[in-house]
Design an enzyme around this catalytic site. Sequence first.
Site, PDB file in Angstrom:
ATOM      1  N   SER A  95       3.026   7.195  -4.681  1.00  0.00           N
ATOM      2  CA  SER A  95       2.203   7.957  -3.753  1.00  0.00           C
ATOM      3  C   SER A  95       0.882   8.312  -4.428  1.00  0.00           C
ATOM      4  O   SER A  95       0.799   8.410  -5.653  1.00  0.00           O
ATOM      5  CB  SER A  95       2.927   9.235  -3.306  1.00  0.00           C
ATOM      6  OG  SER A  95       2.184   9.926  -2.321  1.00  0.00           O
ATOM      7  N   SER A  96      -0.144   8.508  -3.591  1.00  0.00           N
ATOM      8  CA  SER A  96      -1.467   8.825  -4.147  1.00  0.00           C
ATOM      9  C   SER A  96      -2.283   9.591  -3.127  1.00  0.00           C
ATOM     10  O   SER A  96      -1.942   9.656  -1.946  1.00  0.00           O
ATOM     11  CB  SER A  96      -2.204   7.539  -4.545  1.00  0.00           C
ATOM     12  OG  SER A  96      -2.483   6.753  -3.396  1.00  0.00           O
TER      13      SER A  96
END
Length: 384
Positions: A95-96
């Site tokens: 995730s980012s």
Amino acid sequence: MESDRWAHTAQLLRTRLVRRIMDAGMLRDPAWRAAFEQVPRHVFVPYYYRPYPGGRGWDRLSEDDPDPRRRVRWLSGAYDDIPLVTKVHEGVLVSSSSQPSLMAAMLEALDMREGQTVLEIGTGTGYNAALLAHRLGGHAVSTVDLDEEITEAAREHLATAGFGAWAEGPGRVTVLTGDGALGCHERAPFDRIMATCELSSVPGAWLRQCQPGGMVLAPIADGLVALRVADATYAEGRFLSTPAYFVSLRGQGAPQRPAPAPEPVGAGGANERVRGTHTPPWVLDDDVFRFVLALAAGELDVNWAFGGRGVALTAPDGCAARAQRDGTVLVIGPRDLWALVEETYDLWRRERYPERERFGVTIAGSRQWAWLDTPDGPHTWPLR
């Protein structure tokens, strides 16, 4: 909205970030500009990871680092116009927080008005949902993610920033844990559905949950397509000019990619052969060409290798190709991946190097396809 500890410096950094995004031609809408000026990104990334040089793992920068110099690096980095990795599992990015200028381009492309509702697929840190809530009011914003750890953290971030479940005024963003490919039936219909995860095709549930005349904005083939929805079975639209790189959509409802084939046999075996080519490896330096190749050939992993002398392609089914600058190609597996590069490059040249805006996507019932110039033209590709 944010802790006094960082308020003054963070405001200066946000002002600088907004100026840079505007210099790039975005944030023309004053309402979106105000959102980026006022929503504190650092609240949504209390820590993030930067890759060490040479791919030697990840460096964790955080608000609570005991070294004051690293805390300064953390805060400054939170307002760089770059994506920030926020979750890594066994060395792989999960995730980012997306690049702010890309987020600005996507939000402006939604062409939203007060009173409209939006579903975000891929909650991430919650920062994008907060920007939407600032513009539309939190009651108009729903966001869903498959990972409970991610949604729980996003709820905390949104609460800290003033957009939590018990907030007054613009608050009350709805954060749901679930399969984003299935949308959010209980809060449908929506005027807009936007995805912040890469797709191979558009889940049918999204069209069924979007108002006629609404829009689905989705990353496909490292591009962004804006689909106008006619009804639950038909949508069509063109790609935006900007590239877009996201983590792939996960979940049981996501389009299924082919399982990897068994490893190819060793050198000299029946599944390996060497041939020549007149298509140079450097064509894959061009991100628009890689976009066209992804439409034509599906998901491919592209890696430069051999000390810069060539490029390696790998497909999810295990097929691969390695092309060197001297015109030698090693083909691995039953499919000739480099032949797809050659065919796509020939088309790209014949059509005078078309940019992304000349491409589009049509969804008609169970069929989905990408196209060049027109949906019924000679150059179309099924979405898988």
